[in-house]
Write a protein that holds these residues in place. Sequence first.
Motif, short mmCIF file in Angstrom:
data_model
loop_
_atom_site.label_atom_id
_atom_site.label_comp_id
_atom_site.label_asym_id
_atom_site.label_seq_id
_atom_site.Cartn_x
_atom_site.Cartn_y
_atom_site.Cartn_z
N TYR A 242 0.84 -1.20 0.00
CA TYR A 242 0.00 0.00 0.00
C TYR A 242 0.88 1.25 0.00
CZ TYR A 242 -3.48 -3.36 1.69
OH TYR A 242 -4.31 -4.44 1.84
N GLU A 246 -2.83 4.86 2.41
CA GLU A 246 -3.64 3.63 2.42
C GLU A 246 -3.10 2.63 3.44
OE1 GLU A 246 -6.83 1.22 0.95
OE2 GLU A 246 -6.37 3.34 0.83
N ARG A 250 -5.24 0.70 6.31
CA ARG A 250 -5.35 -0.76 6.35
C ARG A 250 -4.80 -1.32 7.67
NH1 ARG A 250 -9.43 -1.83 3.42
NH2 ARG A 250 -9.43 -0.35 1.70
N ASP A 284 -7.53 -6.89 6.79
CA ASP A 284 -7.33 -5.45 6.66
C ASP A 284 -8.44 -4.81 5.83
OD1 ASP A 284 -6.59 -6.62 4.28
OD2 ASP A 284 -4.85 -5.33 3.94
N LYS A 285 -9.59 -5.51 5.75
CA LYS A 285 -10.76 -4.96 5.06
C LYS A 285 -11.89 -4.76 6.06
CE LYS A 285 -9.89 -7.02 0.53
NZ LYS A 285 -9.67 -5.76 -0.18
N SER A 302 -9.94 2.53 -2.35
CA SER A 302 -9.75 3.47 -1.26
C SER A 302 -10.43 4.79 -1.63
CB SER A 302 -8.26 3.73 -1.05
OG SER A 302 -7.73 4.45 -2.15
#
Length: 499
Positions: A242, A246, A250, A284-285, A302
């Motif tokens: 990332y 971002e 995350r 991480d979602k 994102s």
Amino acid sequence: MANKALLLCAVLMTIFVTVNSAPSEYSVPVGATQDEEWEYYKTYFKKTYETPEENEKRKGLYFQKKASIDEHNKKYEAGEVSFSQGINHFADLTDEEFKNVCCGLIIPESEKTRRKRESGDKSFEETIAEGTSIDDEWVAFKKFFKKTYEGEEDAKRKAIYVQTKKEYAEHNKKYAAGEFSYPKKIGPFADHTKEEFDKTHTGVILPDELKNRHKRNAFEVPEGTSIDDEWIAYKKFFEKNYDEEEDAKRKAIYIQTKKDIEEHNKLFKAGEVSYSKGINQFADKTKDEFKKHSLGLKVPDSEQTRRKRGDKPFEETIAEGTSIDDEWTAYKKHFNKNYDSDEDAKRKAIYIETKKEIAEHQKLYKAGEVSYPKKIGPFADHTAEEFQKTHTGIIIPDELKERNKRETENKHFEETIAEGTPIDDEWVAYKKFFEKTYEGEEDEKRKAIYVENKKKVQEHNKLYKTGEVSYSLGINQFSDKTEEEFKKTHTGVILPSSH
């Protein structure tokens, strides 16, 4: 791996609850009594039971499941969970029966069949005395499950059975040691290979990439590892990368997910829930992101990327006549991709090939030969094999979500065909019922596949009527496809029909 298996089964159960293959959405007539609702359920999903006792048992399970679903949907409406649930053809099963069916373990048999056994309702293992020779055990297995083989076939089946037994013994050692959360038992498919089981079983066929994804162990870090080092290890383990903004987002989601999992596992250890959870590639979602992705919708971007784009589909950002080099540059920018020179050339070539395949598909869509369009997405520079290995979940194609809004309402196709109808007229009716259109050689090819599949269904249902199998089959919208075509077009996951 046990945790992953249980998590996968839970995900599949959610999908089965929310998406079924019945002709239209199950909806109880307004004002129906409990008895009327139960009769409606049985008619809708073509259910029959051997005895009044079995009928009452299934009825009780159905209303128990319905109450549970109602409670869940209250939480959904209040925003406490990210998905809703609904009644489907598994609503009259216990959780244990469902897990056995959906995870490819032992299919529950009818009470009538179980009573017929000399074993008095014991599992097969319980009927085998310690020290029994493998030859005698094989004879007992065939008798127990009413199997008959001759010559070479018998030797082949025996060898498969012996291998299955060894694998189960190894699994159960790990179960006894606490490495798995469930045992395995010998069932009626113990003399079938996994490939044979996949082809003939009614339940869910789990593709290899979901069974053995990356052949990894569970993600674990040594005790005392700092969260910064753990986050780095997580990204490396699941091959994530990332940009700075971002990455921070995350990481925060990962930390929250980890806390949620730890709280859940405390309940598991206390016996308050029946399954444990573990860190996976979706940790991480957010729940909403996972929900959209697992149901086959567009992968959420994102907020930073979405703002850059104006939220347009990629195709709408490309002017007609744009060179393929400029388009490739735009694609990478649109989906926030970055490759070194060798990898870039490889990904570009895959993208060009994918674009051609999508263009061909779109021609068929415009001609009415397929029921859904395709668009360029963030995986257009991945091969099908790569997509299957890295993709998050199960894509339910549009034709399973939207089709079957038919004039025939809740009827199954077979119910619309009068006995004695010629096969040519039946084929015309089939295409009309499922809104299919073919021309020339393709029509003849699809008709031949349909006729062959119909024969298989009829042969299977003869076995069902004699009590040799525990489920019936029926004609559906895929009956004019070969097994290979079905697997290729539905991402490797076969959804069971409601029959």
